[in-house]
Design a protein around this motif. Structure first.
Motif, PDB file in Angstrom:
ATOM      1  N   PHE A  52      32.846  11.596  61.288  1.00  0.00           N
ATOM      2  CA  PHE A  52      31.937  10.602  60.733  1.00  0.00           C
ATOM      3  C   PHE A  52      32.338  10.238  59.302  1.00  0.00           C
ATOM      4  CE2 PHE A  52      29.305  12.375  64.126  1.00  0.00           C
ATOM      5  CZ  PHE A  52      28.774  11.221  64.685  1.00  0.00           C
ATOM      6  N   ILE A  53      32.128   8.968  58.946  1.00  0.00           N
ATOM      7  CA  ILE A  53      32.500   8.453  57.623  1.00  0.00           C
ATOM      8  C   ILE A  53      31.306   7.705  57.036  1.00  0.00           C
ATOM      9  CG2 ILE A  53      34.052   6.910  56.359  1.00  0.00           C
ATOM     10  CD1 ILE A  53      36.104   7.316  58.572  1.00  0.00           C
ATOM     11  N   PRO A  54      30.906   8.010  55.793  1.00  0.00           N
ATOM     12  CA  PRO A  54      29.802   7.258  55.176  1.00  0.00           C
ATOM     13  C   PRO A  54      30.270   5.862  54.763  1.00  0.00           C
ATOM     14  CG  PRO A  54      30.737   8.788  53.593  1.00  0.00           C
ATOM     15  CD  PRO A  54      31.448   9.048  54.900  1.00  0.00           C
ATOM     16  N   PHE A  55      29.314   4.992  54.503  1.00  0.00           N
ATOM     17  CA  PHE A  55      29.663   3.640  54.061  1.00  0.00           C
ATOM     18  C   PHE A  55      28.680   3.188  52.988  1.00  0.00           C
ATOM     19  CE2 PHE A  55      26.736   3.319  57.599  1.00  0.00           C
ATOM     20  CZ  PHE A  55      25.839   2.328  57.226  1.00  0.00           C
ATOM     21  N   VAL A  56      29.055   2.168  52.244  1.00  0.00           N
ATOM     22  CA  VAL A  56      28.246   1.673  51.136  1.00  0.00           C
ATOM     23  C   VAL A  56      27.444   0.456  51.579  1.00  0.00           C
ATOM     24  CG1 VAL A  56      28.273   0.761  48.779  1.00  0.00           C
ATOM     25  CG2 VAL A  56      29.929   2.511  49.454  1.00  0.00           C
ATOM     26  N   TRP A  86      22.040   3.430  67.664  1.00  0.00           N
ATOM     27  CA  TRP A  86      22.528   3.724  66.320  1.00  0.00           C
ATOM     28  C   TRP A  86      24.015   3.392  66.238  1.00  0.00           C
ATOM     29  CZ3 TRP A  86      18.643   6.372  68.608  1.00  0.00           C
ATOM     30  CH2 TRP A  86      17.500   6.655  67.848  1.00  0.00           C
ATOM     31  N   TYR A  87      24.475   3.127  65.013  1.00  0.00           N
ATOM     32  CA  TYR A  87      25.877   2.786  64.774  1.00  0.00           C
ATOM     33  C   TYR A  87      26.368   3.572  63.561  1.00  0.00           C
ATOM     34  CZ  TYR A  87      24.771  -1.106  67.870  1.00  0.00           C
ATOM     35  OH  TYR A  87      24.368  -1.860  68.945  1.00  0.00           O
ATOM     36  N   ALA A  88      27.578   4.114  63.665  1.00  0.00           N
ATOM     37  CA  ALA A  88      28.166   4.873  62.564  1.00  0.00           C
ATOM     38  C   ALA A  88      29.658   4.582  62.504  1.00  0.00           C
ATOM     39  CB  ALA A  88      27.936   6.370  62.750  1.00  0.00           C
ATOM     40  N   LEU A  89      30.201   4.618  61.296  1.00  0.00           N
ATOM     41  CA  LEU A  89      31.636   4.448  61.097  1.00  0.00           C
ATOM     42  C   LEU A  89      32.319   5.790  61.351  1.00  0.00           C
ATOM     43  CD1 LEU A  89      33.924   2.561  60.145  1.00  0.00           C
ATOM     44  CD2 LEU A  89      33.425   3.291  57.803  1.00  0.00           C
ATOM     45  N   VAL A  90      33.355   5.790  62.190  1.00  0.00           N
ATOM     46  CA  VAL A  90      34.031   7.046  62.530  1.00  0.00           C
ATOM     47  C   VAL A  90      35.544   6.868  62.572  1.00  0.00           C
ATOM     48  CG1 VAL A  90      32.079   7.899  63.907  1.00  0.00           C
ATOM     49  CG2 VAL A  90      33.915   6.615  65.031  1.00  0.00           C
ATOM     50  N   GLU A  91      36.231   7.995  62.423  1.00  0.00           N
ATOM     51  CA  GLU A  91      37.668   8.063  62.707  1.00  0.00           C
ATOM     52  C   GLU A  91      37.827   8.754  64.056  1.00  0.00           C
ATOM     53  OE1 GLU A  91      41.835  10.156  61.153  1.00  0.00           O
ATOM     54  OE2 GLU A  91      39.950  10.497  60.068  1.00  0.00           O
ATOM     55  N   ILE A  92      38.622   8.162  64.941  1.00  0.00           N
ATOM     56  CA  ILE A  92      38.878   8.779  66.238  1.00  0.00           C
ATOM     57  C   ILE A  92      40.029   9.765  66.067  1.00  0.00           C
ATOM     58  CG2 ILE A  92      39.284   8.390  68.686  1.00  0.00           C
ATOM     59  CD1 ILE A  92      36.806   6.953  67.526  1.00  0.00           C
ATOM     60  N   ASP A 119      30.325  14.386  54.865  1.00  0.00           N
ATOM     61  CA  ASP A 119      30.926  14.892  53.634  1.00  0.00           C
ATOM     62  C   ASP A 119      32.266  14.207  53.384  1.00  0.00           C
ATOM     63  OD1 ASP A 119      30.735  17.192  51.539  1.00  0.00           O
ATOM     64  OD2 ASP A 119      32.797  17.276  52.292  1.00  0.00           O
ATOM     65  N   PHE A 120      32.570  13.952  52.114  1.00  0.00           N
ATOM     66  CA  PHE A 120      33.786  13.217  51.796  1.00  0.00           C
ATOM     67  C   PHE A 120      35.047  14.051  51.992  1.00  0.00           C
ATOM     68  CE2 PHE A 120      30.579  10.875  49.392  1.00  0.00           C
ATOM     69  CZ  PHE A 120      30.859   9.589  49.815  1.00  0.00           C
ATOM     70  N   GLU A 121      34.985  15.328  51.666  1.00  0.00           N
ATOM     71  CA  GLU A 121      36.216  16.115  51.654  1.00  0.00           C
ATOM     72  C   GLU A 121      36.404  16.977  52.890  1.00  0.00           C
ATOM     73  OE1 GLU A 121      37.256  17.878  47.924  1.00  0.00           O
ATOM     74  OE2 GLU A 121      36.045  16.462  46.786  1.00  0.00           O
ATOM     75  N   ASN A 122      35.352  17.614  53.391  1.00  0.00           N
ATOM     76  CA  ASN A 122      35.504  18.479  54.568  1.00  0.00           C
ATOM     77  C   ASN A 122      34.272  18.366  55.460  1.00  0.00           C
ATOM     78  OD1 ASN A 122      38.079  20.123  54.466  1.00  0.00           O
ATOM     79  ND2 ASN A 122      37.291  20.457  52.392  1.00  0.00           N
ATOM     80  N   ALA A 123      34.284  17.407  56.339  1.00  0.00           N
ATOM     81  CA  ALA A 123      33.175  17.218  57.277  1.00  0.00           C
ATOM     82  C   ALA A 123      33.504  17.881  58.611  1.00  0.00           C
ATOM     83  CB  ALA A 123      32.916  15.727  57.489  1.00  0.00           C
TER      84      ALA A 123
END
Length: 324
Positions: free
Chosen positions: A54-58, A125-131, A174-178
């Motif tokens: 998961f990746i947070p967004f602004v 729900w919608y979330a930004l993610v890296e596969i 988390d930005f560094e280790n999720a």
């Protein structure tokens, strides 16, 4: 965009939980949406396997985690003229679809009661993610997409961020280790009204493996001001534009289509006032918070204990992916 990166990036598990539970959210067209499904033609054994980060967004100068919407694919009473709409309930406003569905359900007429089930307003729900890994679609791996999911996955995210008497809260954003999230969808025992199998979400869980935040062209977030600036610029310019899913008011054209379809369910239907419809009266004395009988499309699942680290026979599968 705020220039105070230290404040913007001070994003704890409590912060993530707070914005995840915030109801303010949106509508858009199709933007690289990720929808794992056991109905996928490449899901040959009716088990969908993937790992995501998961990746947070602004949004509005603050970090956010997910976008919540109430949606409806509304057809007329005969099942024709379908139109996709995001319900005004998304932003706490009265929803004409839910209002009419409840009114039909409370009717003494058996046909009205049956027709109430044809109007289904559901949460997404919608979330930004890296596969990180997708067994069915290797072409997705390493890409950033907008993950669309329902209440079962959302509950797992909230439970992880709240923790319990036996587990500490974690921040999946988390930005560094999720922690990575394992998607394991299997064929459930329940079936929909049309006989189609319903996916079981018991195997979906956060695993005791973490990953740094990757973004852009091979960048890894390290907490520096330069990296914070680069991350925000990537979100604005190159990342999948999740903020296009934020709520938008209905156009007059969409409002007219909704009212036209709803009017086919009952001759006594009165549409809300709009410049286009020019109706004489609005639906009154119906409280939007009343429950709507909606189709149960997913089975109830047990809570997942993410602290145990016990992922049984999945250990080898996950380790092989992360160590490859």
């Amino acid at each position: 965009m705020s220039s105070n990166f230290d404040e913007l990036f001070s994003f704890t598990a409590d912060d993530a939980l707070a914005v995840t539970e915030t109801k303010k959210t949106a509508f858009t067209s199709k933007y690289e949406t990720y929808r794992p499904s056991i109905k996928d033609e490449k899901c040959v054994d009716e088990t969908y396997r993937a790992l995501i980060r998961f990746i947070p967004f602004v949004y509005e100068n603050k970090m956010h985690t997910t976008i919540e919407r109430w949606e409806c694919f509304l057809k007329d009473v005969n099942g024709n003229n379908g139109v996709f709409v995001v319900s005004p309930k998304t932003v706490g406003k009265s929803c004409p679809m839910r209002t009419l569905s409840w009114k039909l359900h409370e009717s003494d007429n058996a046909i009205d009661k049956a027709n109430s089930k044809k109007i289904n307003v559901y949460q997404q729900w919608y979330a930004l993610v890296e596969i990180v890994k997708d067994v069915q679609h290797p072409e997705y791996e390493g890409k950033y997409m907008i993950y669309q999911f329902g209440a079962k996955i959302y509950d797992k995210i909230k439970e992880a961020m709240k923790g319990s008497d036996y587990t500490d809260p974690i921040n999946p954003f988390d930005f560094e280790n999720a922690p990575l999230f394992e998607i394991k969808l299997t064929k459930g025992n329940q079936k929909m009204d049309n006989g189609a199998a319903v996916a079981n979400y018991d195997g979906c869980k956060f695993i005791p493996k973490s990953a740094p935040l990757h973004f852009g062209d091979g960048l890894t977030f390290d907490g520096s001001n330069e990296m914070k600036k680069a991350f925000v610029e990537w979100l604005e310019k190159d990342a999948p534009q999740i903020n296009n899913y934020q709520w938008k008011e209905w156009t007059d054209e969409l409002t007219e289509k909704v009212n036209t379809n709803l009017a086919t369910f009952t001759s006594s239907y009165s549409a809300p006032r709009t410049p286009v419809a020019k109706v004489k009266e609005s639906i009154a004395n119906i409280v939007d918070t009343t429950p709507v009988v909606e189709q149960n499309t997913t089975p109830v699942v047990d809570n997942v204990d993410i602290s145990s680290g016990d992922i049984s026979d999945d250990d080898a599968w996950v380790d092989a992916i992360l160590n490859s």
